[in-house]
Design a protein around this motif. Sequence first.
Motif, PDB file in Angstrom:
ATOM      1  N   ALA A   1      27.922  73.981  42.907  1.00 24.59           N
ATOM      2  CA  ALA A   1      27.394  74.710  41.744  1.00 24.59           C
ATOM      3  C   ALA A   1      28.009  76.109  41.672  1.00 24.59           C
ATOM      4  N   PHE A   2      28.113  76.766  42.817  1.00 29.42           N
ATOM      5  CA  PHE A   2      28.715  78.095  42.866  1.00 29.42           C
ATOM      6  C   PHE A   2      30.146  78.055  42.345  1.00 29.42           C
ATOM      7  N   MET A   3      30.928  77.095  42.797  1.00 29.88           N
ATOM      8  CA  MET A   3      32.321  77.004  42.366  1.00 29.88           C
ATOM      9  C   MET A   3      32.422  76.689  40.873  1.00 29.88           C
ATOM     10  N   GLU A   4      31.495  75.911  40.355  1.00 32.25           N
ATOM     11  CA  GLU A   4      31.508  75.625  38.922  1.00 32.25           C
ATOM     12  C   GLU A   4      31.228  76.891  38.114  1.00 32.25           C
ATOM     13  N   PHE A   5      30.301  77.721  38.588  1.00 33.44           N
ATOM     14  CA  PHE A   5      30.034  78.980  37.895  1.00 33.44           C
ATOM     15  C   PHE A   5      31.191  79.960  38.063  1.00 33.44           C
ATOM     16  N   ILE A   6      31.879  79.910  39.191  1.00 39.99           N
ATOM     17  CA  ILE A   6      33.076  80.742  39.381  1.00 39.99           C
ATOM     18  C   ILE A   6      34.123  80.365  38.323  1.00 39.99           C
ATOM     19  N   ASP A   7      34.305  79.072  38.115  1.00 38.32           N
ATOM     20  CA  ASP A   7      35.269  78.626  37.105  1.00 38.32           C
ATOM     21  C   ASP A   7      34.869  79.107  35.715  1.00 38.32           C
ATOM     22  N   ILE A   8      33.592  79.013  35.390  1.00 41.13           N
ATOM     23  CA  ILE A   8      33.101  79.503  34.089  1.00 41.13           C
ATOM     24  C   ILE A   8      33.352  80.999  33.974  1.00 41.13           C
ATOM     25  N   TYR A   9      33.050  81.731  35.050  1.00 45.17           N
ATOM     26  CA  TYR A   9      33.215  83.188  35.011  1.00 45.17           C
ATOM     27  C   TYR A   9      34.677  83.577  34.827  1.00 45.17           C
TER      28      TYR A   9
ATOM     29  N   SER B   1      24.229  84.094  46.876  1.00 51.22           N
ATOM     30  CA  SER B   1      23.205  84.458  47.860  1.00 51.22           C
ATOM     31  C   SER B   1      22.589  83.226  48.510  1.00 51.22           C
ATOM     32  N   GLU B   2      22.315  82.209  47.709  1.00 49.35           N
ATOM     33  CA  GLU B   2      21.713  80.983  48.239  1.00 49.35           C
ATOM     34  C   GLU B   2      22.657  80.262  49.198  1.00 49.35           C
ATOM     35  N   VAL B   3      23.941  80.249  48.881  1.00 49.81           N
ATOM     36  CA  VAL B   3      24.925  79.641  49.780  1.00 49.81           C
ATOM     37  C   VAL B   3      24.916  80.381  51.114  1.00 49.81           C
ATOM     38  N   ALA B   4      24.914  81.704  51.066  1.00 50.54           N
ATOM     39  CA  ALA B   4      24.907  82.503  52.308  1.00 50.54           C
ATOM     40  C   ALA B   4      23.642  82.229  53.119  1.00 50.54           C
TER      41      ALA B   4
ATOM     42  N   ASN C   1      20.288  66.423  55.488  1.00 49.05           N
ATOM     43  CA  ASN C   1      19.783  66.810  54.176  1.00 49.05           C
ATOM     44  C   ASN C   1      20.116  68.266  53.873  1.00 49.05           C
ATOM     45  N   GLU C   2      19.951  69.144  54.841  1.00 51.78           N
ATOM     46  CA  GLU C   2      20.247  70.561  54.653  1.00 51.78           C
ATOM     47  C   GLU C   2      21.740  70.789  54.423  1.00 51.78           C
ATOM     48  N   GLU C   3      22.591  70.001  55.074  1.00 52.33           N
ATOM     49  CA  GLU C   3      24.030  70.095  54.843  1.00 52.33           C
ATOM     50  C   GLU C   3      24.374  69.617  53.439  1.00 52.33           C
ATOM     51  N   ASP C   4      23.680  68.574  52.970  1.00 49.87           N
ATOM     52  CA  ASP C   4      23.882  68.104  51.594  1.00 49.87           C
ATOM     53  C   ASP C   4      23.464  69.174  50.582  1.00 49.87           C
ATOM     54  N   ILE C   5      22.379  69.868  50.881  1.00 54.64           N
ATOM     55  CA  ILE C   5      21.925  70.956  50.011  1.00 54.64           C
ATOM     56  C   ILE C   5      22.996  72.039  49.947  1.00 54.64           C
ATOM     57  N   LEU C   6      23.560  72.394  51.090  1.00 57.40           N
ATOM     58  CA  LEU C   6      24.626  73.393  51.122  1.00 57.40           C
ATOM     59  C   LEU C   6      25.818  72.932  50.281  1.00 57.40           C
ATOM     60  N   ALA C   7      26.202  71.693  50.418  1.00 58.72           N
ATOM     61  CA  ALA C   7      27.332  71.171  49.644  1.00 58.72           C
ATOM     62  C   ALA C   7      27.043  71.259  48.147  1.00 58.72           C
ATOM     63  N   ASP C   8      25.835  70.929  47.742  1.00 62.37           N
ATOM     64  CA  ASP C   8      25.462  71.024  46.324  1.00 62.37           C
ATOM     65  C   ASP C   8      25.483  72.470  45.836  1.00 62.37           C
ATOM     66  N   LEU C   9      24.965  73.378  46.657  1.00 65.27           N
ATOM     67  CA  LEU C   9      24.978  74.796  46.291  1.00 65.27           C
ATOM     68  C   LEU C   9      26.409  75.307  46.157  1.00 65.27           C
ATOM     69  N   GLU C  10      27.262  74.928  47.095  1.00 65.56           N
ATOM     70  CA  GLU C  10      28.656  75.364  47.041  1.00 65.56           C
ATOM     71  C   GLU C  10      29.366  74.806  45.803  1.00 65.56           C
TER      72      GLU C  10
ATOM     73  N   ALA D   1      23.528  83.851  37.517  1.00 64.93           N
ATOM     74  CA  ALA D   1      23.565  82.551  38.189  1.00 64.93           C
ATOM     75  C   ALA D   1      24.598  82.554  39.313  1.00 64.93           C
ATOM     76  N   THR D   2      25.754  83.136  39.064  1.00 69.52           N
ATOM     77  CA  THR D   2      26.806  83.200  40.073  1.00 69.52           C
ATOM     78  C   THR D   2      26.346  83.999  41.288  1.00 69.52           C
ATOM     79  N   LEU D   3      25.747  85.156  41.031  1.00 68.38           N
ATOM     80  CA  LEU D   3      25.260  85.992  42.135  1.00 68.38           C
ATOM     81  C   LEU D   3      24.127  85.305  42.899  1.00 68.38           C
ATOM     82  N   ALA D   4      23.230  84.659  42.181  1.00 60.14           N
ATOM     83  CA  ALA D   4      22.115  83.960  42.832  1.00 60.14           C
ATOM     84  C   ALA D   4      22.636  82.813  43.692  1.00 60.14           C
TER      85      ALA D   4
END
Length: 80
Positions: free
Chosen positions: A51-59, A19-22, A40-49, A13-16
């Motif tokens: 989620a990514f940071m939440e998985f970073i914290d879990i990792y 990649s999606e953020v990039a 809308n696309e900027e909001d999507i990026l913010a949501d992806l970022e 999930a973290t790797l995916a």
Amino acid sequence: MSDTISNNAVIYATLALNSEVALQREYLASDDVPEDERENEEDILADLEQAFMEFIDIYKVRCKADPELPTLDELLNSQL
């Protein structure tokens, strides 16, 4: 289904998400985004970022509990 997410699932999930953020950043930097969809696309990026940071914290927590896991730097810089 188990309530506990496996280390492998956290890694994938973290790797995916990384990649999606990039990809989303690349898309927003291009001229392909219609102006009426930019917010809308900027909001999507913010949501992806987020989620990514939440998985970073879990990792990070998982790495403390399991020293055999690759470090965060090793994980994010690895070639799959």
